[in-house]
Design a protein around this motif. Structure first.
Motif, PDB file in Angstrom:
ATOM      1  N   GLY A   1     -27.923  32.113  61.401  1.00 13.53           N
ATOM      2  CA  GLY A   1     -27.595  32.946  62.536  1.00 13.53           C
ATOM      3  C   GLY A   1     -26.329  32.486  63.228  1.00 13.53           C
ATOM      4  O   GLY A   1     -25.792  31.418  62.918  1.00 13.53           O
ATOM      5  N   PRO A   2     -25.839  33.307  64.139  1.00  9.60           N
ATOM      6  CA  PRO A   2     -26.394  34.607  64.550  1.00  9.60           C
ATOM      7  C   PRO A   2     -26.005  35.730  63.590  1.00  9.60           C
ATOM      8  O   PRO A   2     -25.088  35.569  62.799  1.00  9.60           O
ATOM      9  N   GLY A   3     -26.715  36.837  63.692  1.00  7.62           N
ATOM     10  CA  GLY A   3     -26.430  37.975  62.827  1.00  7.62           C
ATOM     11  C   GLY A   3     -27.524  38.213  61.803  1.00  7.62           C
ATOM     12  O   GLY A   3     -28.711  37.975  62.050  1.00  7.62           O
ATOM     13  N   ILE A   4     -27.092  38.670  60.607  1.00  6.42           N
ATOM     14  CA  ILE A   4     -28.019  39.063  59.546  1.00  6.42           C
ATOM     15  C   ILE A   4     -28.212  37.917  58.565  1.00  6.42           C
ATOM     16  O   ILE A   4     -27.270  37.205  58.221  1.00  6.42           O
ATOM     17  N   PHE A   5     -29.437  37.706  58.119  1.00  8.73           N
ATOM     18  CA  PHE A   5     -29.744  36.776  57.032  1.00  8.73           C
ATOM     19  C   PHE A   5     -30.904  37.359  56.228  1.00  8.73           C
ATOM     20  O   PHE A   5     -31.578  38.304  56.652  1.00  8.73           O
ATOM     21  N   PHE A   6     -31.117  36.785  55.054  1.00  9.13           N
ATOM     22  CA  PHE A   6     -32.096  37.327  54.111  1.00  9.13           C
ATOM     23  C   PHE A   6     -33.194  36.296  53.850  1.00  9.13           C
ATOM     24  O   PHE A   6     -32.929  35.090  53.788  1.00  9.13           O
ATOM     25  N   VAL A   7     -34.398  36.790  53.697  1.00 13.60           N
ATOM     26  CA  VAL A   7     -35.543  35.957  53.348  1.00 13.60           C
ATOM     27  C   VAL A   7     -36.319  36.640  52.236  1.00 13.60           C
ATOM     28  O   VAL A   7     -36.256  37.867  52.064  1.00 13.60           O
ATOM     29  N   LEU A   8     -37.049  35.853  51.470  1.00 12.85           N
ATOM     30  CA  LEU A   8     -37.950  36.405  50.467  1.00 12.85           C
ATOM     31  C   LEU A   8     -39.277  36.736  51.123  1.00 12.85           C
ATOM     32  O   LEU A   8     -39.838  35.900  51.845  1.00 12.85           O
ATOM     33  N   PRO A   9     -39.799  37.913  50.930  1.00 10.91           N
ATOM     34  CA  PRO A   9     -40.958  38.372  51.714  1.00 10.91           C
ATOM     35  C   PRO A   9     -42.236  37.578  51.482  1.00 10.91           C
ATOM     36  O   PRO A   9     -43.065  37.492  52.372  1.00 10.91           O
ATOM     37  N   CYS A  10     -42.414  36.997  50.321  1.00 12.70           N
ATOM     38  CA  CYS A  10     -43.690  36.348  50.020  1.00 12.70           C
ATOM     39  C   CYS A  10     -43.662  34.835  50.177  1.00 12.70           C
ATOM     40  O   CYS A  10     -44.708  34.223  50.393  1.00 12.70           O
TER      41      CYS A  10
END
Length: 289
Positions: free
Chosen positions: A79-88
Motif C-alpha cells: 500500500g497505499p493503493g491496489i494490491f493483489f492477494v490469492l483468495p484461498c
C-alpha cells in the motif's frame, strides 16, 4: 543525539523484522506450494469473477500486512493503493499509520517526599513499522496504553512534589524517551507526552495557600515599616526646625502623613516658644511681632 536515537531505532526495527521473516522464502514446503498453485489455477479458471476477490485497496494512511498460509510474505507492507492477494491462501490485516492520541487515566502516585498526588496526561503515538505492530504484539494500542500508565507511575515516583509541579516539561520528555524505547519492538513511535493536571490533596492545598498568604503579608509589612521609620525621623527633625524651614526643603516629607506630622511638631514647638516669649519679653523680641 536525536539522529543517533533514530538510527538505533531503525537498526532495531530491521533486526526484529529480519528475525521475524528470515525463513519466509522457500519455507512453504511441498504442500504449501501445491496449495498456492492450486489457488492460482482457481483464479485463472474463474477469472472474470475472481478478480473481485483478488484485488484489494488500502487508503493513503493505511498499510496491509499480507499472510500467505500463515506466514508474512514480504519485508514491506503493501500500500497505499491496489494490491493483489490469492483468495484461498492469503489473508491481510490493515494497519492505520495516522497519529493516535489517548488520555492516561488519573493515577494516584506517591512522590519521593511521601506526598500523594493524582496525575493524568495524554500520549500521542503512531505505527512506525506495520509488520512489527502486527506480528510482535497482539494489540499495540492497548499495550501502549497500559505501558503509559506504568511509566507515569515509575517516572513520578522518583520526583518530589516541587519537581512535579515545576518541571512538567522534563517529566514529559523522560516519559516520551522511556515509552519510545519500550514500544520500539512493537513498531510504535511515541511522538509526544504531556502532563495535563496535577491534583493535590485538599489539606495540602490549604497548607500551601496559608503559606503563600503568610509570605505575602510579610512582604507587605516591609513598606509599612519603612514608612514608620521615615515618620519617626521626620518627627525628630521637626523638633529642631520651623514649618517653613522643614516641610519644603527636605525630601523626608514627601508623603502627606509625614508632612502632617512635621507640621504638628513644628507648630507645637512654635506655640511653646511664643508662650515663653510672652512670659519674658526681654529674652525674645522677635516673637512679639
Amino acid at each position: 543525539m536525536e539522529m543517533e536515537n533514530n538510527m538505533e531505532s531503525q537498526k532495531r526495527q530491521v533486526i526484529s523484522t529480519d528475525d521475524l521473516i528470515a525463513d519466509r522464502t522457500g519455507s512453504q514446503g511441498c504442500c504449501g506450494w501445491f496449495l498456492v498453485i492450486l489457488s492460482g489455477l482457481f483464479v485463472l479458471l474463474t477469472f472474470p469473477v475472481s478478480i473481485f476477490m483478488c484485488v484489494k485497496i488500502v487508503q493513503e494512511y493505511e498499510r496491509a500486512v499480507i499472510f500467505r498460509l500463515g506466514r508474512i510474505t514480504d519485508r514491506k507492507a503493501k500500500g497505499p493503493g491496489i494490491f493483489f492477494v490469492l483468495p484461498c491462501t492469503d489473508s491481510f490485516i490493515k494497519v492505520d499509520l495516522r497519529t493516535i492520541s489517548f488520555d492516561i487515566p488519573p493515577q494516584e502516585i506517591l512522590t519521593k517526599d511521601s506526598v500523594t498526588v493524582s496525575v493524568d496526561g495524554v500520549v500521542y503515538f503512531r505505527v512506525n513499522d506495520p509488520i512489527s505492530s502486527v506480528a510482535n504484539v497482539s494489540n499495540a494500542d492497548y499495550s501502549t496504553r497500559l505501558l503509559a500508565q506504568t511509566t507515569l507511575r515509575n517516572v513520578l515516583g522518583t520526583k518530589n512534589l516541587a519537581e512535579v509541579l515545576s518541571d512538567r516539561e522534563g517529566i514529559s520528555h523522560s516519559m516520551q524517551s522511556t515509552l519510545d524505547v519500550a514500544t520500539d519492538v512493537w513498531g510504535i513511535k511515541v511522538e509526544r507526552v504531556e502532563i495535563k493536571d496535577v491534583k493535590l490533596p485538599h489539606q495540602l492545598q490549604r497548607a500551601m495557600a496559608a503559606e503563600a498568604e503568610a509570605s505575602r503579608e510579610a512582604r507587605a509589612k516591609v513598606p509599612a515599616q519603612t514608612g514608620q521609620r521615615a515618620r519617626k525621623r521626620a518627627r525628630s527633625f521637626a523638633l529642631d526646625a520651623d514649618v517653613e524651614a522643614f516641610v519644603f526643603p527636605h525630601a523626608a516629607c514627601a508623603d502627606l502623613k509625614t508632612c502632617q506630622d512635621a507640621c504638628e511638631c513644628a507648630l507645637a514647638r512654635k506655640i511653646s516658644t511664643r508662650a515663653s516669649c510672652s512670659a519674658e519679653p526681654s529674652f525674645c523680641q522677635s516673637c512679639s511681632s
